[in-house]
Design an enzyme around this catalytic site. Sequence first.
Site, PDB file in Angstrom:
ATOM      1  N   SER B 143       0.863  -1.184   0.000  1.00 35.31           N
ATOM      2  CA  SER B 143       0.000   0.000   0.000  1.00 35.31           C
ATOM      3  C   SER B 143       0.894   1.226   0.000  1.00 35.31           C
ATOM      4  CB  SER B 143      -0.881   0.009   1.249  1.00 35.31           C
ATOM      5  OG  SER B 143      -1.392   1.314   1.495  1.00 35.31           O
ATOM      6  N   TYR B 156      -2.497  -1.857  10.319  1.00 39.36           N
ATOM      7  CA  TYR B 156      -2.491  -1.932   8.858  1.00 39.36           C
ATOM      8  C   TYR B 156      -1.213  -1.327   8.288  1.00 39.36           C
ATOM      9  CZ  TYR B 156      -4.091  -1.294   4.045  1.00 39.36           C
ATOM     10  OH  TYR B 156      -4.206  -1.327   2.676  1.00 39.36           O
TER      11      TYR B 156
END
Lengths: 278, 335
Positions: B143, B156
């Site tokens: 990401s 995350y």
Amino acid sequence: MTTNASIRRLPLQDRRGSLTRHWSALGGLLVHARVSTARKTRNRIPVVLVHGLGMSSNYMTPIARRLVTDFPVYAPDQPGFGASGKPDAVLTVPELGDFLADWTRTIGLERIVLLGNSLGCQIAAACAARHPTQVDRLVLQGPTVDRSRSEHTLPTILVRWLLNATREPSSLRAVPPATPTFEYGRAGLGRVIRTTKLMLEDRIEASLPRVSAPTLVVRGGRDPIASQKWAEQITRLLKNGRLVIVPGAAHTMNHHAALELARVVRPFLLERHRNQTQ
Amino acid sequence: MGQKLRDSVVVVTGAASGIGLATAFAFARRGAALALAGRQPEALEAVATDCRQAGAQAIAVPTDVVEEEAVAKLARRAVEQYGRIDVWVNNAAVTAFGGIEELPTNDFRRVMDTNLFGYLHGVRAALPIMREQGSGIIINVSSGVAFITQPYTAAYVASKHAIRALSGCLRMELMLDGARDIHVCTVYPASIDTPLFQRGANYTGRAVQPMPPVYEPEQVADAIIGLAESPRREAYVGMPKEMVLLAEAAVPDLMERKLAQRVDQKHFRDRPAERSDGSLYEPASRQPELRGGWGGAPHRGPKIVGASLLAGLALGGAALLTYRNRDQLRRLTRG
């Protein structure tokens, strides 16, 4: 590819084993075969590799090498081909099936698995139909003769064979030589032509409904000789059949896609041993 | 260009929703053979059916990537069906919103288990097969947050940083082994319109939304296709990392403060939300879900205004650095 001793190498999982040349006699006829030497597979059912039109055990070497670590492997040269003796008559498909049953029994194998390529599928199917107590299971890779299409005369076969050659890399580097030129030369063109005619006359679709042994049909996704429709048709004819399609592979997976063929076949063959222990 | 991927064997985890689903379809349209993994068997089977309708071979293999043995089984199933694995896409991911002090430890651990260990299991299942073949491509979906930090999403963010590390370390090991034809690629998407956000655990008490701008899952699928055709170390979808890293190096305090405020304002909606562990432990939907309904529009790159702002910050930051270190610089230039 150069090797550098100072670079640490994790061993590639090389699952290739070795084969020896094996000579025997059957009814006065010399039979040459390539046979595995691995000892630890003794309690596993032997796999007998059935070569196709005009070929010999030579081109079975790649798949043989990948199977020997897990199973005893026998790759005979059928009568009239390879280094085996030449009978006066050219054997029909059922006769070649009977040869497999007789020869394996002679050398002491009671129950066998047959793995055939191309015409070898027809021979294996005939053997399994005629000698059900001997054949435990079947692998039919690239089964011939494709009757889902209307044309299967000699010219169309040649065209499809040439098309297949463009989809499979050259095997000239193979040791021992596994080129059609070499092999057809050894067998004699007359025998090859006669066998082609017998191949076209034989109907695998007549044998298959009589086969009760579990059968794995394997087709390369890009095989121009055995079509998808045909492979599905054949699988439906079997009492206990299943179909696997290997993407991108063509007609002679035993030689050109041996790793993939070994990988899809191994679990099928091991099933037998898992069932035994249950 | 599409011919190259025809007959490739591709494994995709998290294939029943979002990026994984878009990726599965993209490969199916190009004639690849697929092994689809996800937790929900019904959703997965529906995706497999759609892939077959697009003309591709596809099998559904229900798998929770948290279980190492399940992932090993996934690999075995693919090899049993197709004879090889050419591309392995590690994509399955979950998220959890909550402060570091309030997020339950188990949930933090579960995010790491899925996002990082799930990928580790995938890599360990795929590599022996690729080594035996002598070739293969591993694509890890990370990401954009792998290069920055954000509040309320620590698990995350940490997992995505860790994936970047896993990819790089693995690539180095393969390089030392001389495994020239096994590639490891990492994808860094910005905010994507997927159900990740509404399915995430949430302990903040506030409803969440993705940080704008939001891009389409198909754009990430395109990047993954590009890597499968021509493997590179990294691919970006959305904000390129250079600007962010430059700004961070030049004015780290300012960057951190601005980003923290931006997340606090833009990553949440002005509505309350019930505390929940979302889909961390159980899959949320029995249907495949491509989008999250966040209305992503295909952006070609960062907006001009944002770009010049960052460029200005970077130049200003460089000037600031120069001023702060003027004594050292004078000494260097004299000698």
